[in-house]
Design a protein around this motif. Structure first.
Motif, PDB file in Angstrom:
ATOM      1  N   TYR A   4     -21.607  84.259  49.487  1.00  0.00           N
ATOM      2  CA  TYR A   4     -21.467  83.525  48.232  1.00  0.00           C
ATOM      3  C   TYR A   4     -20.457  84.237  47.346  1.00  0.00           C
ATOM      4  N   ASP A   5     -19.777  83.458  46.520  1.00  0.00           N
ATOM      5  CA  ASP A   5     -18.871  84.069  45.550  1.00  0.00           C
ATOM      6  C   ASP A   5     -19.653  84.873  44.509  1.00  0.00           C
ATOM      7  N   TYR A   6     -20.790  84.301  44.076  1.00  0.00           N
ATOM      8  CA  TYR A   6     -21.602  84.962  43.059  1.00  0.00           C
ATOM      9  C   TYR A   6     -23.074  84.939  43.474  1.00  0.00           C
ATOM     10  N   ILE A   7     -23.721  86.073  43.314  1.00  0.00           N
ATOM     11  CA  ILE A   7     -25.178  86.137  43.413  1.00  0.00           C
ATOM     12  C   ILE A   7     -25.687  86.438  42.009  1.00  0.00           C
ATOM     13  N   ILE A   8     -26.492  85.542  41.498  1.00  0.00           N
ATOM     14  CA  ILE A   8     -26.961  85.628  40.122  1.00  0.00           C
ATOM     15  C   ILE A   8     -28.411  86.074  40.135  1.00  0.00           C
ATOM     16  N   ILE A   9     -28.673  87.156  39.440  1.00  0.00           N
ATOM     17  CA  ILE A   9     -30.021  87.717  39.404  1.00  0.00           C
ATOM     18  C   ILE A   9     -30.738  87.192  38.168  1.00  0.00           C
ATOM     19  N   GLY A  10     -31.683  86.299  38.390  1.00  0.00           N
ATOM     20  CA  GLY A  10     -32.446  85.722  37.295  1.00  0.00           C
ATOM     21  C   GLY A  10     -32.172  84.242  37.120  1.00  0.00           C
ATOM     22  N   ALA A  11     -33.238  83.449  37.101  1.00  0.00           N
ATOM     23  CA  ALA A  11     -33.120  81.989  36.992  1.00  0.00           C
ATOM     24  C   ALA A  11     -33.504  81.494  35.613  1.00  0.00           C
ATOM     25  N   GLY A  12     -33.139  82.278  34.587  1.00  0.00           N
ATOM     26  CA  GLY A  12     -33.369  81.840  33.216  1.00  0.00           C
ATOM     27  C   GLY A  12     -32.200  81.030  32.699  1.00  0.00           C
ATOM     28  N   LEU A  13     -32.085  80.926  31.381  1.00  0.00           N
ATOM     29  CA  LEU A  13     -31.041  80.100  30.790  1.00  0.00           C
ATOM     30  C   LEU A  13     -29.646  80.601  31.145  1.00  0.00           C
ATOM     31  N   PHE A  14     -29.401  81.900  30.979  1.00  0.00           N
ATOM     32  CA  PHE A  14     -28.057  82.390  31.258  1.00  0.00           C
ATOM     33  C   PHE A  14     -27.712  82.239  32.734  1.00  0.00           C
ATOM     34  N   GLY A  15     -28.619  82.649  33.607  1.00  0.00           N
ATOM     35  CA  GLY A  15     -28.347  82.564  35.037  1.00  0.00           C
ATOM     36  C   GLY A  15     -28.086  81.144  35.494  1.00  0.00           C
ATOM     37  N   SER A  16     -28.872  80.209  34.981  1.00  0.00           N
ATOM     38  CA  SER A  16     -28.715  78.820  35.413  1.00  0.00           C
ATOM     39  C   SER A  16     -27.415  78.218  34.879  1.00  0.00           C
ATOM     40  N   VAL A  17     -27.089  78.507  33.620  1.00  0.00           N
ATOM     41  CA  VAL A  17     -25.852  77.970  33.046  1.00  0.00           C
ATOM     42  C   VAL A  17     -24.639  78.588  33.738  1.00  0.00           C
ATOM     43  N   THR A 205     -27.662  74.324  43.301  1.00  0.00           N
ATOM     44  CA  THR A 205     -27.480  75.747  43.580  1.00  0.00           C
ATOM     45  C   THR A 205     -28.749  76.295  44.227  1.00  0.00           C
ATOM     46  N   PRO A 206     -28.641  76.954  45.386  1.00  0.00           N
ATOM     47  CA  PRO A 206     -29.847  77.479  46.032  1.00  0.00           C
ATOM     48  C   PRO A 206     -30.488  78.601  45.210  1.00  0.00           C
ATOM     49  N   VAL A 207     -31.827  78.622  45.223  1.00  0.00           N
ATOM     50  CA  VAL A 207     -32.595  79.620  44.482  1.00  0.00           C
ATOM     51  C   VAL A 207     -33.589  80.270  45.437  1.00  0.00           C
ATOM     52  N   ILE A 208     -33.622  81.589  45.444  1.00  0.00           N
ATOM     53  CA  ILE A 208     -34.621  82.334  46.212  1.00  0.00           C
ATOM     54  C   ILE A 208     -35.595  82.956  45.221  1.00  0.00           C
ATOM     55  N   LEU A 209     -36.861  82.559  45.292  1.00  0.00           N
ATOM     56  CA  LEU A 209     -37.884  83.066  44.384  1.00  0.00           C
ATOM     57  C   LEU A 209     -38.610  84.260  45.013  1.00  0.00           C
ATOM     58  N   ASN A 210     -39.449  84.907  44.214  1.00  0.00           N
ATOM     59  CA  ASN A 210     -40.307  86.006  44.683  1.00  0.00           C
ATOM     60  C   ASN A 210     -39.504  87.118  45.352  1.00  0.00           C
ATOM     61  N   THR A 211     -38.313  87.367  44.839  1.00  0.00           N
ATOM     62  CA  THR A 211     -37.466  88.404  45.422  1.00  0.00           C
ATOM     63  C   THR A 211     -36.930  89.288  44.304  1.00  0.00           C
ATOM     64  N   ASP A 212     -37.341  90.544  44.313  1.00  0.00           N
ATOM     65  CA  ASP A 212     -36.925  91.502  43.291  1.00  0.00           C
ATOM     66  C   ASP A 212     -35.593  92.121  43.700  1.00  0.00           C
ATOM     67  N   PHE A 213     -34.562  91.870  42.895  1.00  0.00           N
ATOM     68  CA  PHE A 213     -33.234  92.400  43.201  1.00  0.00           C
ATOM     69  C   PHE A 213     -33.243  93.915  43.322  1.00  0.00           C
ATOM     70  N   LEU A 214     -33.926  94.598  42.411  1.00  0.00           N
ATOM     71  CA  LEU A 214     -33.891  96.057  42.409  1.00  0.00           C
ATOM     72  C   LEU A 214     -34.560  96.648  43.644  1.00  0.00           C
ATOM     73  N   VAL A 228     -24.118  88.988  39.230  1.00  0.00           N
ATOM     74  CA  VAL A 228     -24.348  88.775  37.796  1.00  0.00           C
ATOM     75  C   VAL A 228     -25.819  89.069  37.538  1.00  0.00           C
ATOM     76  N   TYR A 229     -26.078  90.163  36.823  1.00  0.00           N
ATOM     77  CA  TYR A 229     -27.463  90.607  36.597  1.00  0.00           C
ATOM     78  C   TYR A 229     -27.908  90.183  35.207  1.00  0.00           C
ATOM     79  N   THR A 230     -29.013  89.437  35.131  1.00  0.00           N
ATOM     80  CA  THR A 230     -29.513  88.965  33.835  1.00  0.00           C
ATOM     81  C   THR A 230     -30.891  89.533  33.509  1.00  0.00           C
TER      82      THR A 230
END
Length: 243
Positions: A4-17, A205-214, A228-230
């Motif tokens: 992927y071009d971008y992996i976005i950590i967090g599915a809140g407002l900033f991550g989704s936008v 946009t695909p979303v993977i839940l229950n996965t802790d980036f850290l 992109v870490y949010t």
């Protein structure tokens, strides 16, 4: 895993936008969320047909017309306005502190009378160094102890004199009768909730839940995508400055 071009950590407002904007720009995105749902702290769900904001109430407010038009592409908003009332020793006071609050306490009826009274009760503190000192220098002991101290200590979990002074500046103090908590031109709550609004923003946009980036940082970084870490910034740096 697909590149992927971008992996976005967090599915809140900033991550989704961010995902929506970059996808529209032609980039491929993946969202990784450690919770079992999208929406971040704005997540809401129904209990007995009542839409509940699980992590505390969120009122959308902005004076930016572009932002308002953007969110209205994904949700219909009601006309909610936040008018807070404080129960102090069984008496109800208008809040945030405004001219009616000062009338209730001191009987002042005009902005000039209120300003004079505030100047009388302010505690002279040169160069206030923390939240408490700054508050006392602006509103005095009575208003601080009644409306500010207890809530601030509960909200932050520490004594207010350990907080930086600038935080107090977020709290409005008005010498008019307007008790609308926000002054922004556009205010409201999505009629069918933030979760549904964010779901629409995320789109395909695909979303993977229950996965802790850290906990999976090394593996995810090997994918060589821009990240992109949010999430919580102190957690990202392993609380090296304390928790």
């Amino acid at each position: 895993m697909k590149k992927y071009d971008y992996i976005i950590i967090g599915a809140g407002l900033f991550g989704s936008v961010f995902a929506q904007q970059m996808t529209d720009a032609g980039a491929s995105c993946l969202i990784i969320e450690k919770r079992n749902h999208i929406g971040g702290n704005c997540y809401d769900e129904y209990f007995d047909n009542i839409l509940v904001h699980k992590y505390g109430a969120h009122i959308f407010h902005t004076s930016n017309e572009h932002i308002w038009k953007y969110v209205n592409n994904y949700a219909n908003f009601n006309h909610f306005r936040l008018h807070v009332k404080s129960n102090i020793n069984e008496s109800i006071f208008s809040f945030p502190i405004n001219l009616f609050t000062l009338y209730q306490l001191w009987g002042v009826k005009t902005p000039s009378e209120a300003e004079k009274k505030l100047n009388d009760v302010k505690i002279k503190i040169n160069n206030p160094s923390n939240f408490e000192e700054y508050a006392l220098s602006q509103i005095g002991e009575q208003l601080y102890s009644m409306f500010i101290y207890g809530y601030t200590k509960k909200q932050w979990g520490i004594e207010p004199n350990l907080l930086p002074a600038f935080i107090f500046k977020r709290l409005p103090v008005r010498l008019i009768f307007n008790d609308n908590y926000y002054y922004d031109n556009y205010q409201g709550i999505p009629v069918d909730g933030y979760t549904q609004m964010i779901k629409r923003i995320i789109g395909n946009t695909p979303v993977i839940l229950n996965t802790d980036f850290l906990e999976n940082k090394t593996l995810i970084e090997k994918l060589n995508s821009k990240i992109v870490y949010t999430g919580a910034i102190d957690e990202f740096f392993n609380y090296e400055l304390g928790s």
